[in-house]
Structures are given as C-alpha cells and as structure tokens.
Design an enzyme around this catalytic site. Structure first.
Site, PDB file in Angstrom:
ATOM      1  N   ASN A 197      10.177   2.239   9.536  1.00  0.00           N
ATOM      2  CA  ASN A 197       9.192   3.117   8.902  1.00  0.00           C
ATOM      3  C   ASN A 197       8.200   3.594   9.968  1.00  0.00           C
ATOM      4  OD1 ASN A 197       7.295   4.429   7.328  1.00  0.00           O
ATOM      5  ND2 ASN A 197       7.302   2.874   5.719  1.00  0.00           N
ATOM      6  N   GLU A 198       8.621   4.598  10.710  1.00  0.00           N
ATOM      7  CA  GLU A 198       7.851   5.072  11.860  1.00  0.00           C
ATOM      8  C   GLU A 198       6.477   5.609  11.472  1.00  0.00           C
ATOM      9  OE1 GLU A 198       8.727   4.373  14.916  1.00  0.00           O
ATOM     10  OE2 GLU A 198      10.620   3.526  14.190  1.00  0.00           O
ATOM     11  N   GLY A 251      -4.542   6.680   2.063  1.00  0.00           N
ATOM     12  CA  GLY A 251      -4.172   5.420   2.717  1.00  0.00           C
ATOM     13  C   GLY A 251      -5.330   4.859   3.526  1.00  0.00           C
ATOM     14  N   TYR A 283      -0.644   2.329  10.980  1.00  0.00           N
ATOM     15  CA  TYR A 283      -1.270   1.027  11.187  1.00  0.00           C
ATOM     16  C   TYR A 283      -1.739   0.849  12.630  1.00  0.00           C
ATOM     17  CZ  TYR A 283       0.658  -0.017   6.595  1.00  0.00           C
ATOM     18  OH  TYR A 283       0.964   0.020   5.257  1.00  0.00           O
ATOM     19  N   ILE A 313       0.884  -1.164   0.000  1.00  0.00           N
ATOM     20  CA  ILE A 313       0.000   0.000   0.000  1.00  0.00           C
ATOM     21  C   ILE A 313       0.919   1.211   0.000  1.00  0.00           C
ATOM     22  CG2 ILE A 313      -0.314  -0.113   2.502  1.00  0.00           C
ATOM     23  CD1 ILE A 313      -3.077   1.166   2.084  1.00  0.00           C
ATOM     24  N   TYR A 314       0.980   1.883  -1.146  1.00  0.00           N
ATOM     25  CA  TYR A 314       1.907   3.002  -1.320  1.00  0.00           C
ATOM     26  C   TYR A 314       1.186   4.203  -1.894  1.00  0.00           C
ATOM     27  CZ  TYR A 314       5.802  -0.143  -0.416  1.00  0.00           C
ATOM     28  OH  TYR A 314       6.672  -1.024   0.171  1.00  0.00           O
TER      29      TYR A 314
END
Length: 171
Positions: A135-136, A108, A142, A96-97
C-alpha cells in the site's frame, strides 16, 4: 468542506460496518481475489462483529463526517485491546479508512491528529499501526506524518497471508 470527527458508540455500528466494507473494498479489491475479499468482509464488517468490537474495553471508534456525510472512520486500541503486545505507553491505530470520494481532502490527517490527541490525553507517548507492504499511498502518508518501520507481521486476508509493516511514531 467541514470535517467533524465524533466518538462513535453502539448507535453508530451500522455506519461503521458500511464504511468498513466500502472503504476496504475500494482500497484492496483490485489487488486481492474476490473470494478472499468476500471472506474478510463477511467476517469483519457484519453487525454482530462490529458491535463486539465497539464494546471492547480499551478500544474506541471515531467517525469523520464531511458536510454531514460519513466519510471515514478510525479504530484505536490501548492496553490489552491492542492486536499485538506493545509497551504500556502505546496507542494502536488499528484501522483508518477514508472513502475514495473523500481522499485528498485532509480527512486522514484530521483523524491522525485526533489519534495523537487521544494518546496525549491518556498520557501515552507512542502511536503504532500496521500497513500492507504494497500500500504505497498509505506508506507515503504515514512517512510524511513521521512514522517509521519497527517490525512486520502477517495479516491474513481471507486465505491469503500477507505482510504488514509495523510503523511507529513517538509523540
């Protein structure tokens, strides 16, 4: 801004390949070597590779358009298409980009809602995904959506073995 999410097909391969290259570069080029990035991008976002992925049984791609322009994409896997063996009621969000220019515009979140809808339509009760341990921003995103870590695995970017945290959410 109008967000429209479409189910991609073989005619969308060039869009997915370009979105894949650009979003991956924007997200990870500052923290990885140019050689590793080039190797990964050339292997994973060339037209034949994306054509193969989009024709894989139990995989599906979605493109998010903002005011008609491609802004993001998502790849989902179920059953045998999942990158790691999971329970039969699981849907993997493999990618998912979102393009940098569209971050912060809730694309997103819209894609994640679509993933949940896809899982529910198929009678699946669990979403899972991998996120790079460094990837903070993604980890916060999430966590905000209710995902929690259940494991980890190695993700090879070029020649660099990195750790991805595996996150899950029950629906």
């Amino acid at each position: 801004m109008e967000i429209n999410i479409t189910h991609a097909d073989k005619n969308d391969v060039p869009i997915i390949a370009e979105l894949g290259k650009q979003t991956f570069m924007e997200t990870f080029s500052d923290t990885n070597s140019a050689e590793d990035m080039e190797k990964y991008l050339s292997e994973n976002f060339n037209i034949p590779h994306v054509e193969s992925e989009i024709s894989t049984k139990d995989s599906s791609f979605f493109i998010a358009y903002c005011d008609g322009a491609p802004a993001a994409y998502m790849k989902l896997n179920v059953r045998d298409a999942q990158t790691e063996k999971q329970s039969s009621d699981s849907l993997e969000i493999q990618r998912i980009y979102v393009l940098k220019a569209y971050k912060g515009k809730h694309i997103g979140s819209a894609l994640m809602r679509r993933a949940e809808e896809e899982a529910q339509t198929q009678g699946l009760g669990r979403l899972w995904l991998g996120v790079w341990e460094h990837n903070e921003d993604a980890k916060k995103f999430y966590a905000h959506l209710g995902f929690s870590q259940f494991s980890a695995h190695t993700f090879v970017l070029g020649t660099d073995a990195q750790t991805d945290f595996l996150l899950q959410k029950y629906l």
